[in-house]
Design a protein around this motif. Structure first.
Motif, PDB file in Angstrom:
ATOM      1  N   GLY A  42      -0.395  89.252 -13.070  1.00 30.81           N
ATOM      2  CA  GLY A  42       1.021  89.376 -12.759  1.00 30.81           C
ATOM      3  C   GLY A  42       1.250  90.372 -11.642  1.00 30.81           C
ATOM      4  O   GLY A  42       0.350  90.722 -10.882  1.00 30.81           O
ATOM      5  N   LEU A  43       2.464  90.872 -11.554  1.00 27.83           N
ATOM      6  CA  LEU A  43       2.860  91.828 -10.519  1.00 27.83           C
ATOM      7  C   LEU A  43       2.624  93.246 -11.032  1.00 27.83           C
ATOM      8  O   LEU A  43       3.168  93.635 -12.062  1.00 27.83           O
ATOM      9  N   LEU A  91       2.495  92.733  -2.115  1.00 30.46           N
ATOM     10  CA  LEU A  91       3.930  92.602  -1.876  1.00 30.46           C
ATOM     11  C   LEU A  91       4.555  93.968  -1.628  1.00 30.46           C
ATOM     12  O   LEU A  91       4.217  94.946  -2.284  1.00 30.46           O
ATOM     13  N   GLN A 103      15.449  96.187  -5.787  1.00 32.90           N
ATOM     14  CA  GLN A 103      14.332  96.057  -4.861  1.00 32.90           C
ATOM     15  C   GLN A 103      14.290  94.652  -4.293  1.00 32.90           C
ATOM     16  O   GLN A 103      14.334  93.670  -5.029  1.00 32.90           O
ATOM     17  N   TYR A 104      14.193  94.584  -2.973  1.00 30.10           N
ATOM     18  CA  TYR A 104      14.117  93.320  -2.256  1.00 30.10           C
ATOM     19  C   TYR A 104      12.705  93.187  -1.694  1.00 30.10           C
ATOM     20  O   TYR A 104      12.216  94.098  -1.013  1.00 30.10           O
ATOM     21  N   PHE A 105      12.110  92.039  -1.965  1.00 33.64           N
ATOM     22  CA  PHE A 105      10.703  91.852  -1.648  1.00 33.64           C
ATOM     23  C   PHE A 105      10.484  91.111  -0.330  1.00 33.64           C
ATOM     24  O   PHE A 105      11.282  90.263   0.085  1.00 33.64           O
ATOM     25  N   GLY A 106       9.361  91.425   0.285  1.00 35.20           N
ATOM     26  CA  GLY A 106       8.895  90.686   1.438  1.00 35.20           C
ATOM     27  C   GLY A 106       8.099  89.470   0.996  1.00 35.20           C
ATOM     28  O   GLY A 106       7.920  89.239  -0.200  1.00 35.20           O
ATOM     29  N   PRO A 107       7.591  88.707   1.966  1.00 36.05           N
ATOM     30  CA  PRO A 107       6.864  87.471   1.643  1.00 36.05           C
ATOM     31  C   PRO A 107       5.440  87.699   1.162  1.00 36.05           C
ATOM     32  O   PRO A 107       4.810  86.788   0.624  1.00 36.05           O
ATOM     33  N   GLY A 108       4.921  88.904   1.358  1.00 34.77           N
ATOM     34  CA  GLY A 108       3.583  89.216   0.889  1.00 34.77           C
ATOM     35  C   GLY A 108       2.501  88.975   1.921  1.00 34.77           C
ATOM     36  O   GLY A 108       2.678  88.219   2.894  1.00 34.77           O
ATOM     37  N   ARG A 110      -1.434  87.713   1.782  1.00 33.39           N
ATOM     38  CA  ARG A 110      -2.462  87.129   0.930  1.00 33.39           C
ATOM     39  C   ARG A 110      -3.827  87.564   1.439  1.00 33.39           C
ATOM     40  O   ARG A 110      -4.216  87.192   2.537  1.00 33.39           O
TER      41      ARG A 110
ATOM     42  N   PHE B  34      15.925  93.212 -14.443  1.00 31.60           N
ATOM     43  CA  PHE B  34      16.056  92.376 -13.260  1.00 31.60           C
ATOM     44  C   PHE B  34      15.482  90.983 -13.504  1.00 31.60           C
ATOM     45  O   PHE B  34      14.455  90.833 -14.173  1.00 31.60           O
ATOM     46  N   TYR B  36      14.147  87.767 -11.151  1.00 33.72           N
ATOM     47  CA  TYR B  36      13.781  87.299  -9.829  1.00 33.72           C
ATOM     48  C   TYR B  36      13.315  85.853  -9.937  1.00 33.72           C
ATOM     49  O   TYR B  36      12.773  85.428 -10.960  1.00 33.72           O
ATOM     50  N   GLN B  38      10.659  83.205  -7.940  1.00 31.17           N
ATOM     51  CA  GLN B  38       9.569  83.189  -6.972  1.00 31.17           C
ATOM     52  C   GLN B  38       9.099  81.763  -6.745  1.00 31.17           C
ATOM     53  O   GLN B  38       8.681  81.081  -7.676  1.00 31.17           O
ATOM     54  N   GLY B  41       3.943  80.726  -2.810  1.00 32.66           N
ATOM     55  CA  GLY B  41       3.646  81.247  -1.487  1.00 32.66           C
ATOM     56  C   GLY B  41       4.700  82.182  -0.917  1.00 32.66           C
ATOM     57  O   GLY B  41       4.609  82.574   0.249  1.00 32.66           O
ATOM     58  N   LYS B  42       5.685  82.555  -1.716  1.00 24.92           N
ATOM     59  CA  LYS B  42       6.745  83.434  -1.231  1.00 24.92           C
ATOM     60  C   LYS B  42       6.885  84.660  -2.123  1.00 24.92           C
ATOM     61  O   LYS B  42       6.361  84.711  -3.234  1.00 24.92           O
ATOM     62  N   GLY B  43       7.621  85.651  -1.625  1.00 24.28           N
ATOM     63  CA  GLY B  43       7.880  86.832  -2.426  1.00 24.28           C
ATOM     64  C   GLY B  43       9.024  86.588  -3.402  1.00 24.28           C
ATOM     65  O   GLY B  43       9.807  85.649  -3.236  1.00 24.28           O
ATOM     66  N   PRO B  44       9.129  87.426  -4.430  1.00 27.38           N
ATOM     67  CA  PRO B  44      10.224  87.279  -5.397  1.00 27.38           C
ATOM     68  C   PRO B  44      11.589  87.439  -4.732  1.00 27.38           C
ATOM     69  O   PRO B  44      11.779  88.319  -3.892  1.00 27.38           O
ATOM     70  N   PHE B  46      15.558  88.172  -5.423  1.00 28.95           N
ATOM     71  CA  PHE B  46      16.429  88.799  -6.404  1.00 28.95           C
ATOM     72  C   PHE B  46      17.520  87.842  -6.879  1.00 28.95           C
ATOM     73  O   PHE B  46      18.170  87.160  -6.072  1.00 28.95           O
ATOM     74  N   LEU B  87      10.827  85.543 -12.909  1.00 31.97           N
ATOM     75  CA  LEU B  87      10.236  86.805 -13.316  1.00 31.97           C
ATOM     76  C   LEU B  87      11.295  87.750 -13.848  1.00 31.97           C
ATOM     77  O   LEU B  87      12.388  87.841 -13.285  1.00 31.97           O
ATOM     78  N   PHE B 100       6.779  94.176 -14.665  1.00 34.59           N
ATOM     79  CA  PHE B 100       7.106  92.755 -14.680  1.00 34.59           C
ATOM     80  C   PHE B 100       6.476  92.042 -15.870  1.00 34.59           C
ATOM     81  O   PHE B 100       5.388  92.399 -16.332  1.00 34.59           O
ATOM     82  N   GLN B 102       4.991  88.244 -17.220  1.00 39.51           N
ATOM     83  CA  GLN B 102       4.064  87.311 -16.583  1.00 39.51           C
ATOM     84  C   GLN B 102       4.774  86.129 -15.937  1.00 39.51           C
ATOM     85  O   GLN B 102       4.171  85.377 -15.162  1.00 39.51           O
TER      86      GLN B 102
END
Lengths: 114, 110
Positions: A42-43, A91, A103-108, A110, B34, B36, B38, B41-44, B46, B87, B100, B102
């Motif tokens: 997971g994260l 991430l 919190q706002y996430f970027g695309p990551g 890999r 929170f 989210y 997802q 291939g992308k980030g979470p 909100f 998530l 988080f 799973q």
């Protein structure tokens, strides 16, 4: 830009090499976080920056991992002597309000370590 | 120890078939929960923040609710574009780090 950006989007490296991952937070966001997302785990939180300081590094898995932030903006996560178990998506997230802000996430990025 | 558990792990729905996703949490003093979304291939992305028991928030076909022990994400009349991993996360400690679950992978078939 409007959102968090990260580079590179993908990185393939050989075991033992060093890698640098970059994060550009949303403009004006003072708090910046790094997380790692891997299959089965997971994260997971890695490190938190408030401005250029890192008050919480508790999630860094080993001393091969380090991060810095300059000018209260861009952050770089460095992994030295990469191992196959470092393969994951890294991430970055930023928030306007530290500690309790959304919190706002970027695309990551890999990362694949061969 | 702060913990977040989501169920089910995977959910398959027919388009229009409403359902709910569950997020159970254990945390010392909830300071924010929170949700989210997802995509592969992308980030979470909100969706919602909930702060206190009884609070509800809605966005299009999604509605998030919160009790003292769990949160639900209700999906009403889902469409295929709602397919994603959802998530749930809570603040842990004093530095804003998120713990988080799973995730629940939702597939909506037309």
């Amino acid at each position: 830009g409007a959102g968090v950006s990260q580079s590179p989007s993908n990185k393939v490296t050989e075991k033992g090499k060093d890698v640098e991952l970059r994060c550009d937070p949303i403009s004006g966001h003072t708090a910046l976080y790094w997380y790692r997302q891997s299959l089965g785990q997971g994260l997971e939180f890695l490190i938190y920056f408030q401005g250029n300081s890192a008050p919480d590094k508790s999630g860094l898995p080993s001393d091969r991992f380090s991060a810095e932030r300059t000018g209260g903006s861009v952050s770089t996560l460095t992994i030295q002597r990469t191992q196959q178990e470092d393969s994951a998506v890294y991430l970055c997230a930023s928030s306007l309000v530290p500690v309790q802000g959304t919190q706002y996430f970027g695309p990551g990025t890999r990362l694949l370590v061969l | 120890e702060d913990q977040v558990t989501q169920s089910p792990e995977a959910l398959r729905l027919q388009e229009g078939e409403s359902s709910s996703l569950n997020c159970s949490y254990t945390v010392s003093g909830l300071r924010g929960l929170f949700w989210y979304r997802q995509d592969p291939g992308k980030g979470p992305e909100f969706l919602f923040t909930l702060y206190s028991a009884g609070e509800e928030k809605e966005k299009e076909r999604l509605k998030a609710t919160l009790t003292k022990k769990e949160s639900f994400l209700h999906i009403t009349a889902p469409k295929p574009e709602d397919s994603a991993t959802y998530l749930c996360a809570v603040f842990s400690g004093n530095t804003g780090k998120l713990i988080f679950g799973q995730g629940t992978t939702l597939q909506v078939k037309p």
